[in-house]
Design an enzyme around this catalytic site. Structure first.
Site, PDB file in Angstrom:
ATOM      1  N   ASP B  78       0.991  -1.275   0.035  1.00 45.08           N
ATOM      2  CA  ASP B  78      -0.081   0.070   0.081  1.00 45.08           C
ATOM      3  C   ASP B  78       0.992   1.113  -0.074  1.00 45.08           C
ATOM      4  O   ASP B  78       2.187   1.295   0.319  1.00 45.08           O
ATOM      5  CB  ASP B  78      -1.071  -0.094   1.244  1.00 45.08           C
ATOM      6  N   GLU B 133      -0.059  -0.973   5.586  1.00 45.18           N
ATOM      7  CA  GLU B 133       1.151  -0.936   6.523  1.00 45.18           C
ATOM      8  C   GLU B 133       0.980   0.660   6.908  1.00 45.18           C
ATOM      9  O   GLU B 133       1.240   1.158   7.920  1.00 45.18           O
ATOM     10  CB  GLU B 133       2.442  -0.794   5.855  1.00 45.18           C
TER      11      GLU B 133
END
Lengths: 363, 363
Positions: B78, B133
């Site tokens: 991400d 994350e």
């Protein structure tokens, strides 16, 4: 002037307790005092022994009898917002309930009754009815009259009929608010040595406050108690950032023997050793000496009986003090009930207050 | 599995710099990683020397060559929200611009290239690609895999390809956040002696913070620097009220030789002499030892060259540490450019990183 359309004219032949009920049923929240100011002006203009002046929604009525002394009786027309507690209700114990019963339509009723029933007082009288006391200081009607027409407020002694539980409260303490700002440098809290923590820099400020020993001071027999307190502390950017600014808001309440300049100098001195990067005077209202040594005040004290108490909070007596007029609070309501939904007043206390004032002004 | 409709399949025959550009042009903001996870899974399943497992949008691919050691290469799929900086752009100086170029699609590209081009590594390999994350810790895909399938993450040494400017960052510091609350009693500030000031009670807390001397600690040749800081202070009811509560939020960043329990005990000890009415552990993430004394780590350091640096901030290496796997950060991006609108990466640094890893795994 026609009488206001929505409410009956004020009936000053009724006693102060009944008149209080009529005033409570005549809503006048701050900013909406015009109708009541109109009604008060209308009632006072009907009294031949008074001259009446008006400035905005502030009404001033005076006798001109050439007496040796002039006494000012003052009260505010406005109330805090109504909380489902209007119209008023008189219970079986003689307690009148409703918004403004205590703060301070009972005091207004006593003023109006004194105006109507003491046409030849032993001291010249000035009656002041003003607006916007319960909101911001810059809106306060007494302050506006003091600025525009200070002569209307001239006198030897003033009584504010604010709720004081029928006891004389002398003078008031001053109040000074300052913002003490420390600064630092932001950094990620994982690398805090890259920054400087403004909260840690404020440690000596809090230590000075914690160590401060407030003064007590007796003036005219009244013991004032000072206080220096943090009322707010604010700092914080994010949970992982070293704060680069911290603000401690400090409130100094001081006895009226200190001038505003002396009070400010004292606070500066208290924090002189602290790393204060900005010292901002956020608000400052001076105190008022009780003035109880004045002959008019002495006679008043003898007439109403009991002993005077110091006023710790700031009140409009300070505005009279600034004009050179010693002033006290003396009113029928219990100040602890002011602004409450269950605000109320004992009607016999209203009548007692009315009777004591009349006795002092006619003996 | 069909390949994703909106984007072309990932082409692992291109070098890591070109692959980075393709990955950047494949948006995957936190919470929207599914399409990219599908594409990664699709590309990895085409490689016969790997077994592939999936849990949510987290992909784990492993060799099973019976080597003496197993190394984990991990990275998150991400990115932070795109800020008008996608698609990517390669400038004339070989710098690739765009969201995720640095953090950390260049690292993901190196992982994918290693998976595709090193079919017979000298150590067994585990490739981990995970989601979420950049958002709340409880959403973190690596944490979810660690909870559900800890065996997928087993290994002797782990490398997170987070941006570290091509330098090895060992372990990470722990972070503990506690709320220290003092209590008092409200009172009008004009009658402060009727109350108790919670801000003044907090003075010793700030004094302890200001006086605190943080420790430095060398572990495996890396010097960690601790820090104990107020990151927030909150108190205040109104400008005329003595505050009855004050909260100091404290963040302790500690070297990884302290266990979480030792770190908490240390903070309690620092404030043992303060009038703390509530001591609340608001957040706690343990540190991770660098583990550089492990043979696999030593060989890795020798291969990539340079010296290791301590990691001060908390990172996902701590999740490996909790599983007993020593871990480091090693990736091509400059961490100072992460999350910025002008995020970028030098393509030669991506190729260098790819080449160094391949050399270590094939020498």
């Amino acid at each position: 002037m026609d009488r206001p359309a929505r409410h009956p004219a004020l009936d000053l032949t009724r006693d102060a307790a009944e008149l209080t009920a009529q005033l409570v049923d005549f809503p006048s929240e701050s900013g909406h005092e015009k109708d009541l100011a109109d009604a008060v002006e209308h009632a006072l203009r009907a009294l031949d022994h008074l001259t009446v002046d008006r400035y905005g929604n502030n009404i001033v009525a005076r006798t001109h009898l050439g007496r040796a002394e002039r006494v000012v009786l003052a009260g505010h027309l406005d109330t805090v917002p109504i909380a489902g507690n209007v119209p008023s209700r008189l219970d079986e114990h003689g307690v009148l309930w409703g918004c403004g019963t205590c703060d301070m339509k009972s005091g207004i009723a006593v003023q109006l009754r004194t105006a109507a029933t003491v046409p030849a007082p032993n001291r010249d009288l000035t009656f002041v009815f003003y607006d916007n006391e319960e909101v911001a200081a810059h809106l306060n009607g007494l302050g506006k009259v003091a600025d525009a027409h200070p002569d209307w407020l001239a006198g030897d002694f003033a009584i504010l009929l604010e709720p004081s539980d029928g006891q004389v409260e002398g003078g008031c303490q001053g109040t000074l608010r300052v913002l003490l700002r420390t600064t630092g440098e932001r950094a990620h809290s994982a690398r805090s040595w890259m920054g400087a923590n403004a909260v840690h820099a404020a440690a000596p400020i809090l230590a000075a406050l914690a160590a401060y020993e407030p003064r007590r001071r007796v003036i005219d027999g009244l013991e004032y108690r000072e206080g220096l307190n943090a009322v707010r502390v604010e700092a914080g950017v994010a949970n992982n950032v070293i704060p680069d600014a911290c603000t401690v808001t400090v409130n100094f309440r001081y006895a009226p023997d200190r001038s505003p300049e002396e009070a400010l100098a004292h606070v500066r001195e208290v924090f002189a050793g602290c790393p204060v990067d900005e010292f901002i005077v956020d608000d400052h209202s001076p105190g008022a000496l009780p003035g109880l040594s004045h002959p008019a005040a002495k006679a008043f004290m003898e007439s109403v009986g009991g002993s005077a108490h110091p006023k710790f909070g700031w009140t409009d007596v300070s505005r009279f003090s600034a004009l050179g007029v010693p002033a006290v609070n003396y009113g029928p309501g219990n100040p602890l009930l002011a602004h409450k939904k269950d605000e109320r007043v004992q009607t016999d206390r209203i009548l007692h207050c009315e009777e004591r004032l009349r006795a002092w002004l006619t003996d």
